[in-house]
Design an enzyme around this catalytic site. Structure first.
Site, PDB file in Angstrom:
ATOM      1  N   GLY B  40       0.833  -1.205   0.000  1.00  0.00           N
ATOM      2  CA  GLY B  40       0.000   0.000   0.000  1.00  0.00           C
ATOM      3  C   GLY B  40       0.863   1.249   0.000  1.00  0.00           C
ATOM      4  O   GLY B  40       1.916   1.303   0.626  1.00  0.00           O
ATOM      5  N   GLY B  42      -0.795   4.496   0.272  1.00  0.00           N
ATOM      6  CA  GLY B  42      -1.581   5.633   0.742  1.00  0.00           C
ATOM      7  C   GLY B  42      -0.744   6.405   1.751  1.00  0.00           C
ATOM      8  O   GLY B  42       0.474   6.236   1.825  1.00  0.00           O
ATOM      9  N   ALA B  44      -0.416   6.008   4.873  1.00  0.00           N
ATOM     10  CA  ALA B  44       0.288   5.111   5.788  1.00  0.00           C
ATOM     11  C   ALA B  44       1.462   4.430   5.079  1.00  0.00           C
ATOM     12  O   ALA B  44       2.602   4.487   5.542  1.00  0.00           O
ATOM     13  CB  ALA B  44      -0.684   4.086   6.355  1.00  0.00           C
ATOM     14  N   GLY B  45       1.179   3.803   3.952  1.00  0.00           N
ATOM     15  CA  GLY B  45       2.216   3.026   3.264  1.00  0.00           C
ATOM     16  C   GLY B  45       3.280   3.892   2.619  1.00  0.00           C
ATOM     17  O   GLY B  45       4.470   3.555   2.640  1.00  0.00           O
ATOM     18  N   HIS B 266     -21.535   8.654   6.360  1.00  0.00           N
ATOM     19  CA  HIS B 266     -21.411  10.105   6.258  1.00  0.00           C
ATOM     20  C   HIS B 266     -22.747  10.659   5.771  1.00  0.00           C
ATOM     21  O   HIS B 266     -23.282  10.182   4.787  1.00  0.00           O
ATOM     22  CB  HIS B 266     -20.292  10.441   5.268  1.00  0.00           C
ATOM     23  CG  HIS B 266     -19.792  11.836   5.415  1.00  0.00           C
ATOM     24  ND1 HIS B 266     -20.566  12.915   5.091  1.00  0.00           N
ATOM     25  CD2 HIS B 266     -18.621  12.324   5.858  1.00  0.00           C
ATOM     26  CE1 HIS B 266     -19.861  14.012   5.334  1.00  0.00           C
ATOM     27  NE2 HIS B 266     -18.683  13.689   5.797  1.00  0.00           N
ATOM     28  N   ARG B 330     -22.519  13.007  12.751  1.00  0.00           N
ATOM     29  CA  ARG B 330     -22.714  12.251  11.511  1.00  0.00           C
ATOM     30  C   ARG B 330     -23.705  11.100  11.646  1.00  0.00           C
ATOM     31  O   ARG B 330     -24.593  10.937  10.809  1.00  0.00           O
ATOM     32  CB  ARG B 330     -21.377  11.646  11.068  1.00  0.00           C
ATOM     33  CG  ARG B 330     -20.413  12.662  10.515  1.00  0.00           C
ATOM     34  CD  ARG B 330     -19.110  12.000  10.116  1.00  0.00           C
ATOM     35  NE  ARG B 330     -18.205  13.000   9.537  1.00  0.00           N
ATOM     36  CZ  ARG B 330     -16.997  12.745   9.088  1.00  0.00           C
ATOM     37  NH1 ARG B 330     -16.510  11.522   9.125  1.00  0.00           N
ATOM     38  NH2 ARG B 330     -16.257  13.701   8.573  1.00  0.00           N
ATOM     39  N   ARG B 435     -15.183   7.671  13.931  1.00  0.00           N
ATOM     40  CA  ARG B 435     -14.024   8.521  13.693  1.00  0.00           C
ATOM     41  C   ARG B 435     -14.445   9.969  13.506  1.00  0.00           C
ATOM     42  O   ARG B 435     -15.428  10.247  12.836  1.00  0.00           O
ATOM     43  CB  ARG B 435     -13.271   8.050  12.459  1.00  0.00           C
ATOM     44  CG  ARG B 435     -12.119   8.958  12.083  1.00  0.00           C
ATOM     45  CD  ARG B 435     -11.365   8.469  10.881  1.00  0.00           C
ATOM     46  NE  ARG B 435     -12.085   8.602   9.633  1.00  0.00           N
ATOM     47  CZ  ARG B 435     -12.224   9.741   8.951  1.00  0.00           C
ATOM     48  NH1 ARG B 435     -11.728  10.865   9.406  1.00  0.00           N
ATOM     49  NH2 ARG B 435     -12.894   9.753   7.805  1.00  0.00           N
TER      50      ARG B 435
HETATM   51  C1  LIG Z   1     -14.125  10.925  -0.029  1.00  0.00           C
HETATM   52  C2  LIG Z   1     -13.313  10.814   1.214  1.00  0.00           C
HETATM   53  C3  LIG Z   1     -12.918  11.952   1.902  1.00  0.00           C
HETATM   54  C4  LIG Z   1     -12.138  11.856   3.049  1.00  0.00           C
HETATM   55  N1  LIG Z   1     -11.769  13.005   3.689  1.00  0.00           N
HETATM   56  C5  LIG Z   1     -10.997  12.923   4.803  1.00  0.00           C
HETATM   57  C6  LIG Z   1     -10.553  14.112   5.464  1.00  0.00           C
HETATM   58  O1  LIG Z   1     -10.869  15.235   5.058  1.00  0.00           O
HETATM   59  N2  LIG Z   1      -9.773  13.986   6.558  1.00  0.00           N
HETATM   60  C7  LIG Z   1      -9.399  12.762   7.032  1.00  0.00           C
HETATM   61  O2  LIG Z   1      -8.660  12.719   8.003  1.00  0.00           O
HETATM   62  N3  LIG Z   1      -9.791  11.621   6.414  1.00  0.00           N
HETATM   63  C8  LIG Z   1     -10.578  11.666   5.320  1.00  0.00           C
HETATM   64  N4  LIG Z   1     -10.982  10.496   4.697  1.00  0.00           N
HETATM   65  C9  LIG Z   1     -10.472   9.203   5.167  1.00  0.00           C
HETATM   66  C10 LIG Z   1      -9.030   8.979   4.696  1.00  0.00           C
HETATM   67  O3  LIG Z   1      -8.881   9.496   3.400  1.00  0.00           O
HETATM   68  C11 LIG Z   1      -8.608   7.509   4.651  1.00  0.00           C
HETATM   69  O4  LIG Z   1      -9.006   6.867   5.802  1.00  0.00           O
HETATM   70  C12 LIG Z   1      -7.092   7.367   4.548  1.00  0.00           C
HETATM   71  O5  LIG Z   1      -6.610   8.139   3.490  1.00  0.00           O
HETATM   72  C13 LIG Z   1      -6.643   5.930   4.383  1.00  0.00           C
HETATM   73  O6  LIG Z   1      -5.252   5.888   4.134  1.00  0.00           O
HETATM   74  P1  LIG Z   1      -4.450   4.534   4.100  1.00  0.00           P
HETATM   75  O7  LIG Z   1      -3.030   4.889   3.843  1.00  0.00           O
HETATM   76  O8  LIG Z   1      -4.732   3.736   5.309  1.00  0.00           O
HETATM   77  O9  LIG Z   1      -5.051   3.685   2.885  1.00  0.00           O
HETATM   78  P2  LIG Z   1      -5.367   4.038   1.350  1.00  0.00           P
HETATM   79  O10 LIG Z   1      -5.066   5.429   1.007  1.00  0.00           O
HETATM   80  O11 LIG Z   1      -6.713   3.507   1.101  1.00  0.00           O
HETATM   81  O12 LIG Z   1      -4.317   3.178   0.552  1.00  0.00           O
HETATM   82  C14 LIG Z   1      -4.424   1.798   0.364  1.00  0.00           C
HETATM   83  C15 LIG Z   1      -3.235   1.338  -0.434  1.00  0.00           C
HETATM   84  O13 LIG Z   1      -3.169  -0.062  -0.385  1.00  0.00           O
HETATM   85  C16 LIG Z   1      -3.065  -0.604  -1.673  1.00  0.00           C
HETATM   86  N5  LIG Z   1      -3.738  -1.898  -1.635  1.00  0.00           N
HETATM   87  C17 LIG Z   1      -4.976  -2.180  -1.156  1.00  0.00           C
HETATM   88  N6  LIG Z   1      -5.216  -3.498  -1.259  1.00  0.00           N
HETATM   89  C18 LIG Z   1      -4.123  -4.054  -1.805  1.00  0.00           C
HETATM   90  C19 LIG Z   1      -3.773  -5.375  -2.177  1.00  0.00           C
HETATM   91  N7  LIG Z   1      -4.602  -6.397  -1.977  1.00  0.00           N
HETATM   92  N8  LIG Z   1      -2.558  -5.576  -2.751  1.00  0.00           N
HETATM   93  C20 LIG Z   1      -1.695  -4.537  -2.960  1.00  0.00           C
HETATM   94  N9  LIG Z   1      -1.984  -3.274  -2.613  1.00  0.00           N
HETATM   95  C21 LIG Z   1      -3.177  -3.042  -2.050  1.00  0.00           C
HETATM   96  C22 LIG Z   1      -3.696   0.401  -2.582  1.00  0.00           C
HETATM   97  O14 LIG Z   1      -3.177   0.260  -3.871  1.00  0.00           O
HETATM   98  C23 LIG Z   1      -3.284   1.703  -1.911  1.00  0.00           C
HETATM   99  O15 LIG Z   1      -1.981   2.042  -2.341  1.00  0.00           O
HETATM  100  C24 LIG Z   1     -11.769  10.588   3.547  1.00  0.00           C
HETATM  101  C25 LIG Z   1     -12.160   9.442   2.878  1.00  0.00           C
HETATM  102  C26 LIG Z   1     -12.959   9.541   1.732  1.00  0.00           C
HETATM  103  C27 LIG Z   1     -13.434   8.290   1.072  1.00  0.00           C
END
Ligand SMILES: Cc1cc2nc3c(=O)[nH]c(=O)nc-3n(C[C@H](O)[C@H](O)[C@H](O)COP(=O)(O)OP(=O)(O)OC[C@H]3O[C@@H](n4cnc5c(N)ncnc54)[C@H](O)[C@@H]3O)c2cc1C
Ligand code: SF4
Ligand code: FES
Lengths: 254, 637
Positions: B40, B42, B44-45, B266, B330, B435
């Site tokens: 991942g 995102g 975090a990753g 939401h 919410r 959250r």
């Molecule tokens: C529309 C929207 C608006 C938001 N607005 C806010 C905000 O204003 N403030 C806030 O704090 N939060 C907000 N959030 C929540 C926040 O964006 C997410 O919770 C957060 O970005 C998640 O980050 P992450 O790094 O955990 O995962 P993600 O960003 O979801 O990344 C997941 C990663 O894992 C990879 N991956 C997944 N499955 C696999 C697999 N099986 N094999 C290989 N790779 C894989 C993907 O390719 C990706 O790179 C919002 C969410 C949404 C949907």
């Protein structure tokens, strides 16, 4: 008002990178004008799938116009006819009953077709890897408010940073140049005080890699700016050229 | 089995410091000998990959999209919290900690949340140093705004694209390490299994999504940053590729899944327009500051909004919650909207929408002021719906948005499976049952930049691992399983598409395991999904080949896992006989129809263990102990 329209699609189908592709015709019937363009393709794909055939391959993820994953050339226009809009945010109300829609992948030397409408845009990542960053490690950053950034500068940097890396600028450019994309990152970082120490090195390194990857030169056609879904301005290209020239004079990077 | 959260003792504010000092360190010269897999990219990753590589570890990073810059984090709009107290309005680490614990309805671990609040301060510094163009005041200082669930202004933002800018910051740091040869980046790869050897996570199996090739990768530790599972509901605000596969495969290899039923709805999303709708779009909740929510008084009233006279409109939130009105949290706003639609008062073509009306605000403040505040949102709304919200009220409806549940982790962010670390939305750790806005971005970056770099070192230095390669039989077995499953999917050649199954699963869950739940509905849904899963494995059609770019096959694998996972989710919802945060069980509500917690019996984390394909999972409890806050009941009347 919501309507249902019927369309004829001519879609580029290509099994793999080294195979020949061609336009195939599909009917898209009873399409609600409230649908997005990608939802329209979903409908066609469901039908193709039920016929036991392979659906049209296309890239997409956020469907909100922010991830930069989607993109195709629609009747000769990157991301379709609506200005400042990604393909996923284009809605079918932009089309009329009985329209014929030609759908093709991005075409550029640096973007190889993987399958149907899916292309390899990893060259854009390579340009960023060459220097599209500020060299700070995690930890030890000073207090955020000790770096003052005038509001206008922050806004200009944000305008440039809004690029979603979709590659439409390359697809729209007669020379398949990646100048708009590259200049957006160079501008963002050159504008901010944090980015200044590396500005010269960055401009030279990113430009070199861009040239090496097979993107063409910029001859001021302005097609990129016209088709960019985030309306990134070509003044960024002028800024990049200035940064590059400045860097060539003073740089110690060879 | 006793779950050990490894929470350090002593006063909250000193725990992380003390713990870091006690963690074993890896000799700098040895770091490059350790291989770490990060799945991942995102927040975090991306942050974890860059930070670990900077420390000298050899990192292999994987993502599904064609570029690490496209992870779902990119879509976050509103902002990120940081207890900087720049506006001098009374914020502090303690305050952010308290808001987050309370917002989570007292179902999160105190120690983790406190550490998150501490890290929030460093995150802002780090991002600014990277060149993230946060909004600024005229004098050049950083600007802040306020967000739901807080009385102070602590949210930093970059227009409506905060997630994009933070992710591009992490992506740039990652790109720098790729350029330096410290991170090997694998794009268009999907993790399909976790490899466990001697009870330690030692590698992953991935599918190359371009060629269809199955690849094995070994490592000293595996860090999952694969995001949330909201797409189990089919329609959600998540990106299309968001999935549960990576987490669920880890669960099937022994990692516990915690609180799967904690999902967040939401209230302000653009409503569904038809069967072929593929995803939902969020409209920032800040709109509720000026918009008034209403429905027609008479069920079935299909007149356009402007023909419904004032006397025949029902402002149900203002009526039911005189003091909070349209600004209830919410979960409350969402449930009340569904209720109105359920009794036939919903508006729009589908009847699944309520009005959010700005007429009064425009009348009061003038169109200019409203445009300044919400212009970009109004424009986005118009692009999608072709209606002008300055003239006709917006239509909104609740949608699934975020998942608080995730793989169980201890204070080190390590799962019960040694060597498996889980960061970001994929873990369960910091948000309890609900959250607060602007805190997911904070958590992803805290985990990636500031926590894992320390705790993974403690693990690597403190445990012994056998020398293995991908020739180990555990890898061979996993590859065999993965391939068999794919061939199975391709050979069914049935009559229903993957999306068709996914849609039905989503509707069932939305109906019975969504905004509000009851025992009868949950049981019904469980039965129904069992049948649907059986049908899936007999009647799905997946065209194309295994060794090829095949998006139908990708989706089929994900939906197969969603079908299976949703049953654990329902089991968890059935088991939690209380209401808290996003989990609203109709049998447990206050006189004011609010969530009624049962702190005596349910003040714990429910961690589920996989016991075999035809056995029920087993639940383990991690009791939650609150020493620093007092558990209170919410009321918004
Ligand atoms: C529309 C929207 C608006 C938001 N607005 C806010 C905000 O204003 N403030 C806030 O704090 N939060 C907000 N959030 C929540 C926040 O964006 C997410 O919770 C957060 O970005 C998640 O980050 P992450 O790094 O955990 O995962 P993600 O960003 O979801 O990344 C997941 C990663 O894992 C990879 N991956 C997944 N499955 C696999 C697999 N099986 N094999 C290989 N790779 C894989 C993907 O390719 C990706 O790179 C919002 C969410 C949404 C949907
Ligand atoms: S400059 Fe515009 S068209 Fe080019 S990649 Fe960026 S967003 Fe796309
Ligand atoms: S799918 Fe993300 S920009 Fe279109």
């Amino acid at each position: 008002m919501t309507k249902a329209i019927n369309l004829t699609l001519k879609v580029w189908r290509q099994q793999g990178p080294d195979l020949k592709g061609r336009l195939e015709t599909y009917d898209a019937k009873n399409i609600s004008t409230d649908m997005s363009f990608l939802e329209m393709i979903d409908v066609v794909n469901e039908k193709i799938t039920l016929e036991g055939k392979e659906p049209i391959a296309f890239d997409n993820d956020c469907r909100e116009g922010i991830c930069g994953m989607c993109g195709a050339v629609i009747n000769g226009r990157a991301h379709g006819p609506e200005k400042g809009t990604t393909l996923c945010q284009l809605h079918m109300r932009q089309f009329s009953d009985n329209d014929i829609i030609v759908i093709e992948p991005w075409r550029a030397k640096a973007f190889k077709v993987i399958k149907d409408l899916v292309v390899d845009r990893s060259a854009l990542d390579k340009i960023i890897q060459a220097g599209g960053y500020i060299s700070v490690n995690t930890g030890g950053a000073q207090d955020a408010n000790s770096i003052l950034v005038p509001q206008e500068t922050a806004e200009l940097a944000m305008d440039a940073a809004a690029c979603i890396g979709c590659g439409a600028c390359v697809a729209a450019c007669p020379n398949a140049s990646a100048m708009l994309f590259t200049s957006a990152k160079i501008s963002q970082l050159a504008l901010l005080p944090q980015g200044k120490p590396e500005a010269a090195r960055r401009a030279i390194a990113m430009t070199r890699v861009m040239d090496k990857l097979g993107f063409g030169n910029c001859t001021n056609e302005r097609e990129c700016e016209a088709e960019c879904p985030k309306e990134i301005s070509i003044t960024n290209i002028a800024r990049m050229n200035r940064e590059y020239l400045k860097a060539s004079f003073i740089s110690t990077v060879q | 089995m006793q779950l050990d959260s490894k929470v350090p003792g002593g006063p909250l504010s000193e725990q992380w410091d003390k713990h870091r000092c006690e963690l074993k360190l890896v000799n700098p010269a040895n770091k490059r000998k350790f291989n770490i897999i990060v799945v991942g990219t995102g927040l975090a990753g991306g942050a974890a990959s860059a930070s670990l590589a900077e420390l000298g570890y050899y990192v292999k990073t994987f993502c599904i999209q064609d570029s690490p810059r496209r992870a779902h984090s990119i879509a976050a709009q509103g902002g990120i919290n940081g207890a900087k107290n720049y506006p001098n309005d009374g914020d502090s680490i303690q305050h952010l900690f308290y808001d987050t614990i309370k917002g989570g309805d007292f179902r999160a671990r105190e120690s983790n949340v406190y550490r998150l609040a501490q890290a929030s301060v460093d995150i802002i510094d780090q991002c600014v140093a990277q060149g993230v163009p946060f909004a600024r005041e005229y004098g050049g200082l950083l600007a802040n705004r306020s967000f739901g669930g807080a009385q102070v202004s602590r949210t930093f933002y970059a227009r409506g694209q905060t997630g994009q800018q933070l992710l591009l910051g992490a992506y740039s740091a990652l790109s720098r390490q790729i350029n330096a040869g410290k991170v090997e980046m694998f794009t268009r790869r999907e993790m399909l299994d976790l490899v466990v050897i001697n009870d330690q996570a030692r590698g992953i199996i991935v599918r190359n999504l371009i060629t269809g090739e199955i690849e094995s990768h070994d490592a000293d530790a595996v860090v999952l940053c694969t995001g949330g599972y909201a797409n189990v509901f089919f329609l959600s605000t998540n990106a299309m590729a968001s999935n549960v596969t990576a987490s669920f495969r880890a669960y099937k290899k022994g990692a516990f899944f915690a609180n799967p039923c904690f999902t967040q709805i939401h209230p302000t999303c653009i409503p569904v327009h038809g069967t072929f709708q593929s995803k939902l779009t969020l409209m920032s909740e800040s709109l509720r500051n000026d918009g008034r929510v209403w429905v027609p008084k008479n069920p079935g009233d299909k007149r356009p909004a402007n023909q419904i006279p004032e006397s025949e409109r029902e402002y149900y939130l203002e009526n039911q919650y005189p003091s909070f009105g349209n600004l209830v949290p919410r979960d409350v706003a969402s449930r009340r909207a569904k209720e109105q639609c359920d009794i036939g008062k919903g508006v729009g073509e589908t009847g699944l929408a309520v009005y959010l009306d700005f007429a009064e605000a425009i009348e009061r403040d003038g169109r200019d002021i409203i445009e300044k505040k919400y212009g970009n949102l109004f424009q986005m709304y118009e692009k999608i719906t072709a209606e002008n919200p300055y003239e006709t009220p917006m239509m909104i409806y609740p949608a699934i948005h975020y998942t608080m549940g995730g793989l169980w982790v201890d204070y080190n962010l390590m799962s019960n499976l040694e060597g498996l670390f889980v960061l970001g939305e994929a873990n369960f750790s910091d948000h309890g049952a609900n959250r607060l806005g602007a805190s997911a971005l904070m958590q992803g970056l805290a985990d990636g930049y500031f926590i894992i770099p320390y705790t993974i070192g403690g693990y690597l230095a403190g445990t012994s691992r056998k020398d293995i390669t991908t020739d180990h039989p555990a890898f061979k077995d996993a590859v065999k399983m993965v391939k068999a499953r794919m061939n199975n999917l391709l050979s069914i050649k049935g009559k229903r598409t993957v999306d068709d199954f996914h849609r039905e699963l989503g509707l069932t869950l939305w109906e019975h395991c969504g905004m509000s739940r009851n025992e009868e509905g949950l049981k019904k849904a469980k039965e129904h999904i069992k049948g649907l899963q059986e049908e899936f494995w007999q009647n799905v059609t997946v065209p194309g080949r295994e060794k090829d770019f095949n998006q139908s096959l990708e989706r089929a694998g994900r939906v197969a896992d969603f079908l299976e996972f949703s049953q654990v989710m329902i089991e968890d919802a059935l088991e939690r006989k209380e209401s808290c945060g996003g989990h609203f069980n109709e049998a447990f509500q206050t006189d004011e129809n609010e969530a009624l917690r049962d702190d005596e019996n349910f003040c714990h984390v429910s961690a589920w263990e996989f016991k075999g394909d035809d056995k029920d999972p087993e639940m383990h409890k991690e009791p939650l102990v609150f020493k620093n806050v007092e558990l209170t009941q919410r009321s918004y009347k």
